[in-house]
Design an enzyme around this catalytic site. Sequence first.
Site, PDB file in Angstrom:
ATOM      1  N   GLU A 176       0.866  -1.184   0.000  1.00 33.17           N
ATOM      2  CA  GLU A 176       0.000   0.000   0.000  1.00 33.17           C
ATOM      3  C   GLU A 176       0.902   1.233   0.000  1.00 33.17           C
ATOM      4  O   GLU A 176       1.802   1.361   0.837  1.00 33.17           O
ATOM      5  CB  GLU A 176      -0.935  -0.017   1.224  1.00 33.17           C
ATOM      6  N   ARG A 177       0.668   2.110  -0.960  1.00 35.02           N
ATOM      7  CA  ARG A 177       1.502   3.313  -1.129  1.00 35.02           C
ATOM      8  C   ARG A 177       2.966   2.948  -1.335  1.00 35.02           C
ATOM      9  O   ARG A 177       3.872   3.625  -0.840  1.00 35.02           O
ATOM     10  CB  ARG A 177       1.370   4.264   0.055  1.00 35.02           C
ATOM     11  N   ASN A 219      -3.425  -1.817   7.632  1.00 31.11           N
ATOM     12  CA  ASN A 219      -4.717  -2.346   7.169  1.00 31.11           C
ATOM     13  C   ASN A 219      -4.553  -3.858   7.096  1.00 31.11           C
ATOM     14  O   ASN A 219      -3.968  -4.380   6.161  1.00 31.11           O
ATOM     15  CB  ASN A 219      -5.079  -1.788   5.790  1.00 31.11           C
ATOM     16  N   LYS A 298      -4.299  -0.175  13.892  1.00 29.21           N
ATOM     17  CA  LYS A 298      -5.124   0.865  13.271  1.00 29.21           C
ATOM     18  C   LYS A 298      -6.562   0.460  13.536  1.00 29.21           C
ATOM     19  O   LYS A 298      -7.045  -0.521  12.968  1.00 29.21           O
ATOM     20  CB  LYS A 298      -4.828   0.919  11.777  1.00 29.21           C
ATOM     21  N   GLU A 302     -10.630   4.607   8.919  1.00 27.27           N
ATOM     22  CA  GLU A 302     -10.785   4.208   7.519  1.00 27.27           C
ATOM     23  C   GLU A 302     -11.362   2.794   7.396  1.00 27.27           C
ATOM     24  O   GLU A 302     -10.772   1.912   6.781  1.00 27.27           O
ATOM     25  CB  GLU A 302      -9.452   4.344   6.772  1.00 27.27           C
ATOM     26  N   ARG A 335      -2.480   3.630  16.798  1.00 22.51           N
ATOM     27  CA  ARG A 335      -2.381   4.805  15.925  1.00 22.51           C
ATOM     28  C   ARG A 335      -3.498   5.818  16.183  1.00 22.51           C
ATOM     29  O   ARG A 335      -4.646   5.449  16.437  1.00 22.51           O
ATOM     30  CB  ARG A 335      -2.379   4.376  14.459  1.00 22.51           C
ATOM     31  N   ASP A 381      -2.543  14.337   6.671  1.00 27.36           N
ATOM     32  CA  ASP A 381      -1.996  13.084   6.170  1.00 27.36           C
ATOM     33  C   ASP A 381      -0.775  13.298   5.276  1.00 27.36           C
ATOM     34  O   ASP A 381      -0.890  13.181   4.064  1.00 27.36           O
ATOM     35  CB  ASP A 381      -3.099  12.342   5.402  1.00 27.36           C
ATOM     36  N   GLU A 409       4.066   9.234  -0.634  1.00 27.50           N
ATOM     37  CA  GLU A 409       2.705   9.156  -1.155  1.00 27.50           C
ATOM     38  C   GLU A 409       2.234  10.473  -1.773  1.00 27.50           C
ATOM     39  O   GLU A 409       1.720  10.491  -2.878  1.00 27.50           O
ATOM     40  CB  GLU A 409       1.756   8.730  -0.024  1.00 27.50           C
TER      41      GLU A 409
END
Length: 695
Positions: A176-177, A219, A298, A302, A335, A381, A409
């Site tokens: 991710e990213r 995530n 997390k 989101e 987080r 962010d 990112e």
Amino acid sequence: YNAWLSYPELPQGSLQEQYVKWCGAVSVTETDDTVQAALAEWKQGVASMLGIEVQVQAEAALADTAANAPEHSDGTSAGHVIAFGTFGSGNPLINSVFAEADIRKVGREGFAIRTSAEHNCIAVGASAPAGVLYGVFHLLRLIGTLQPIAALDEAVNPVNSLRMINHWDNFDGSVERGYAGRSFFYENNRFIGDMERVRDYARLMSSAGINAIAINNVNVHALETLFISEYLPQVAEIADKFRVYGIRLFLSVNFAGPMQEGGVGTADPLDPGVRTWWQNKAAEIYQVIPDFGGFVVKADSENRPGPFTYGRDHADGANMLAEALEPFGGIVIWRCFVYNCKQDWRDRKTDRARAAYDHFKPLDGRFKDNVILQIKNGPMDFQVREPVSPLFGALTQTNQIIEFQIAQEYTGQQRHVCYLVPQWKEVLEFQTLAKGEASPVKRIVDGSLWGNRHSGIAAVSNTGNDINWTGHLLAQANLYGYGRLAWNPELSAEAIAAEWIALTFGSNPEVADVISRILLDSWEIYESYTAPLGVGWMINPEHHYGPNVDGYEYSQWGTYHYADNRGIGVDRTVKTGTGYSAQYIGSNAARYESLEECPDELLLFFHHVPYTHVLHSGKTVIQHIYDTHFEGAQRAEGLLSSWQTLKDKVREDLYVQVEQRLTGQAAHAKEWRDQINTYFYRKSGIEDQASRTIY
Ligand code: GCW
């Protein structure tokens, strides 16, 4: 591939002669894996930089190290020796060079280094094997950057105790990213098992000072949820490699784990069944990974599960996990990136910037001693420019670490060069005023301001399976620089860049000058052709690359600029806006609240102003936008032409990689320039004073 551990050959000269004289022999008496890894590194570095094969002295030979032994034909001297090891472990040189008073200055991960004329020895002594390794990397770095070593005498300790990397790697191999290829841990929902690459990664990280790595994305999807059960043996293999290099492995966990794995029908943190489930899990993990670092979480962010589902709060959730890890010395890193990602853009009251503070400030003091809150550097962010998160200073009774993003990112995705160390330094130097003038962020995160038990810095990795680890070669400087800064925030961005350049490209001063300028100018350049004056977010949704002024303007993510034909910016004042400015302390709050005093670079983060508003610089907002975008694109072209002066001066393959990326950046900066300028010209109808082409 070896990045800053490629140990380029050193030029002939007096320093090189000095190194050769010293480095012929090494005395190491410990068999510990970490000390042996240090020895292997030492041999490799010395062979590559100086072309000599290090002789490892046996204990007996040490005794006759004679002060006036002869010079050998290869320039090494039989009288000189490098010695390293832990204090009191039986290496006679370490034991004679360091006295009690020296030993007292060395912390858990630190080391002492001294050139002793009496013993004809450069000794690296440490309390523990990891310190020996750091000390050896230090000495290799001194040599690689052409520093004298004939009179060394210092004790070196890391300023931050946790120096962490967070991977956002997924089990399917995507990152991710991630902008440097795919994961080097996983592919296709299995562990790749390339332990050599894992070891080389650990070497690199350790040499930069990193001591903690979370290997999976925050995530946590269905299969990664099983890392703490079914896949534990493979995780343990990675932990074994990390351990040798002084690195503790962490895992990101799924708060709803007990439900997914079955058996427990809830993830309610106050449910006794859930608590037992996590306690058993922790026990199983520590069976196979005795030095397991802990969990990164997390939650309620989101769309990730969390305690809110059960009417509990973050402290309930974090403490439940902390209780499970406590008997084993593990920690929970929770987080603070929590906000409403389903906001209605019509709602002008909800302000994403406020969210972390609003959620966590009221919980200050409620977290267990082995919980650490991980706070992103800014309230939004990882934008190219944001104010510092007001949670720093607001939490006085909670362990906390800062989270940076090495992955670019929002700062060019490793296709553009953007050296982030200057940005991170600015954040760390920010005066929160939490305890008067002497309360910079760096003193909060190193734990000294409030006397925290756990403290430090974490950052999202920018690595992948690309052969150079980071895609853009110059992005390696961010990875290296992050580690060095986490070790010692007092190091300057210039000094860190200079180290990285010398270690990567060798010691040609002309090369160093050019690359150093490129790196040090790059953040400002990137900022100037992208989102102006702190407003942020003018990027394409989802993938976050490239200009799109209204990309997020009517979205649910809470990221707006409110540009219309009269003005632009987000009113976050107490008087007429969202009240966010009041989350800061004293004169900081006043400065941001005030239209007159607010620093230019953050103006549009805090205020909505007409395009004709005059900045401290004397320019209007609209003219500033035009000027910075024209200049920015031009300076991006300048980066390419500076680099081109290095043709034939740096290794061909390295030259080509960077030239390609900088060519792309220069072209893409024009796209940014034209889209942003055109957008604001059309909105405002105001001409550019310099009458340049705006479409
Ligand atoms: O920056 C945002 C990213 C998400 C990321 C999230 C986070 C891992 O766009 O991809 O998710 O932050 O930090 O949790």
